[in-house]
Enzyme design. Structure first.
Site, short mmCIF file in Angstrom:
data_model
loop_
_atom_site.label_atom_id
_atom_site.label_comp_id
_atom_site.label_asym_id
_atom_site.label_seq_id
_atom_site.Cartn_x
_atom_site.Cartn_y
_atom_site.Cartn_z
N SER A 129 11.96 4.20 -5.50
CA SER A 129 11.03 3.62 -6.47
C SER A 129 11.62 3.02 -7.74
CB SER A 129 10.00 4.67 -6.87
OG SER A 129 8.97 4.67 -5.93
N LYS B 77 7.51 4.83 -17.51
CA LYS B 77 6.61 4.91 -16.35
C LYS B 77 5.54 5.96 -16.64
CE LYS B 77 6.94 5.51 -11.30
NZ LYS B 77 7.86 5.72 -10.16
N SER C 283 7.57 2.39 -6.51
CA SER C 283 6.38 2.58 -7.31
C SER C 283 6.57 2.27 -8.80
CB SER C 283 5.91 4.03 -7.17
OG SER C 283 6.90 4.92 -7.65
N1 GLN Z 1 8.08 3.83 -1.66
C1 GLN Z 1 8.40 5.21 -1.40
C2 GLN Z 1 7.14 5.97 -1.09
O1 GLN Z 1 6.14 5.39 -0.99
C3 GLN Z 1 9.15 5.79 -2.52
C4 GLN Z 1 8.34 6.27 -3.64
C5 GLN Z 1 9.15 6.77 -4.78
O2 GLN Z 1 10.38 6.65 -4.79
N2 GLN Z 1 8.47 7.35 -5.74
O3 GLN Z 1 7.15 7.14 -0.93
#
Ligand code: GLN
Length: 472
Positions: A177, A78, A153
């Site tokens: 994420s 990532k 993400s």
């Molecule tokens: N979707 C969640 C957010 O927008 C989690 C993001 C993450 O785990 N990096 O914060």
């Protein structure tokens, strides 16, 4: 050549001489180059690094030296994890040309184990999002249905694994994420207990919640990567030495929280998940309904604490120390311009929310209160995992309330935030949690989530493997 599906397929193929590591790596790179135009899962390839490593491994094989299980395995990273000498953008314009000056601890460990780092994957800007639509470098498409999002993400990492662009990938999970995109793309995604894996070299989003973890085609591969990258690191003070908990996998009790099947869940997904959970009784486990009464506040608490930490962590992008600079001659205008032009809408929204929640006069009402409720959420889990007679050994729940949604469907940020409703509690409580594929709903993959007591990461992985094998 057909790309192998699992780490042991790669290992056996290399040893038997069915393919060389260079051949394998080149095929992988070629497949990515061909399909990335459409899927957009990779932001950059680390081609030189990959080929150099592959050559080294072929050398070892030709000298008949023993090779380890991860040698020659292509891994995608990532793009919020630093790989020395390569761009690390965090999906943001503000870091568009930033070149990592050192390797993250996880990268150092992967390199030492002989992994072939193949490229950097797309993500929501600074890991903020649930669909990878917030990337400054374009949306990522779900290979199961390209009109839909891959989740986020770590959407790029989930797609890279699902589309056979690599064997395994690293993601980061602050509120879901790793698990949510894994569920949407039909792969395994594991978020370890907070503290199990060093965060050194991970671009910080919300430091009390962030955790790196693997995405893979099966649980065994995720476990292998986890075992390589975990362990104490002097560069991360929240990092601990993992102790392998001894477990007897039989006669374990499973808790099924009522709160994870409530309002907002897709009806077919709910039925399918319940059916999969019931299969655990055939596997010798006992099912028990449990309550996690404070989980209804989890999302609200997460969005206050996470935003507060985001506002502090993103303060360093001031147009001077890192990345993009508006190059205004006046210092204050330079800050303003660099941050306005460099950050996307979601990043700016969260910086403002977080700054507000931490500001004098509001701190007690928002941030401090959220911290108190976070403790209550953690205590709910401690209670259900207590060794007493009514305690359970682990929890089963859906990973997401719905399967993958359409690209562009969720315009209102609040409706987007709701897709994290079942994943954030494990982050707030620091618990290990995995998402494993558990079938399809209307042709789209969905995930089953296993949450375990803190530092019982091995138990979570073992249970996931039992379930996975029972489905084969
Ligand atoms: N979707 C969640 C957010 O927008 C989690 C993001 C993450 O785990 N990096 O914060």
């Amino acid at each position: 050549m057909d790309l192998p599906k699992t780490i042991s397929d790669v290992h056996n193929g290399l040893i038997k001489g069915s393919f060389s590591c260079i051949e394998l790596t080149k095929s992988c790179l070629a497949k990515i180059k061909k399909e990335n135009k459409n899927l957009n899962d990779f932001l950059n390839l680390t081609e030189d690094l990959a080929l150099e490593q592959a050559e080294k491994i072929d050398g070892k094989i030709s000298r008949r030296e023993k090779i380890g299980p991860l040698e020659g395995v292509s891994v995608a990273i990532k793009d919020n994890i630093l790989v020395e000498g390569y761009k690390t953008t965090a999906g943001s314009k503000i870091l568009e040309d930033y070149v990592a000056p050192y390797d993250a601890t996880v990268i150092e460990k992967l390199k030492k184990a002989g992994a072939v780092i193949i490229g950097k994957t797309n993500l929501d800007e600074f890991a903020m999002g649930s669909s990878t639509e917030n990337s400054a470098f374009g949306v990522v498409k779900n290979p199961a249905d390209t009109s839909r999002v891959p989740g986020g993400s770590s959407g790029g990492s989930a797609v890279a694994v699902a589309a056979d662009h690599c064997l395994v990938a690293l993601g980061s999970d602050t509120g879901g994420s790793i698990r949510q995109p894994a569920a949407f793309c039909g792969v395994v995604g594991f978020k370890p207990s907070y503290g199990m894996i060093s965060r050194y070299g991970l671009i910080a989003m919300a430091s009390s919640l962030d955790q790196i973890g693997p995405l893979a085609n099966n649980v065994e591969d995720a476990q292998l990567i986890f075992n390589i990258i975990k362990g104490k690191d002097i560069f991360d003070s929240t990092n601990i030495e993992s102790k392998k908990t001894k477990t007897n996998e039989h006669n374990l009790k499973i808790g099924v929280p009522k709160e994870f099947f409530g309002e907002g869940i897709d009806k077919t997904l709910k039925e399918r998940t319940e059916r999969e959970i019931n299969k655990f009784t055939d596997l010798g486990f006992e099912l028990k309904e449990i309550n996690l009464p404070h989980s209804e506040y989890a999302l609200a608490v997460y969005y206050i604490i996470m935003s507060a930490e985001v506002s502090a962590n993103l303060a360093r992008y001031d147009g001077i120390k890192y990345g993009f600079s508006a190059k205004d001659r006046n210092l204050l205008d330079n800050y303003l311009e660099s941050r306005t032009k460099g950050f996307g809408d979601e990043a700016r929204r969260r910086i403002m929310l977080g700054t507000y929640a931490l500001s004098a006069g509001y701190r007690d009402a928002y941030y401090n209160k959220a911290q108190k409720v976070r403790t209550l959420i953690k205590q709910d889990f401690e209670k259900v995992f207590s060794p007493s007679a009514d305690g359970v050994d682990f929890i089963l729940a859906p990973t997401t309330p719905t399967p993958a949604f359409k690209i562009g469907e969720k315009k209102d940020p609040l409706s987007m935030y709701l897709s994290d409703i079942y994943t954030v509690p494990a982050n707030l409580a620091g618990l290990p949690a995995i998402s494993i594929p558990c079938g399809r709903v209307n042709g789209l993959p969905i995930g089953l989530q296993i949450i375990g007591p803190q530092f019982n990461d091995h138990l979570v992985l073992e249970i996931a493997q039992i379930y996975e094998q029972s489905n084969q």
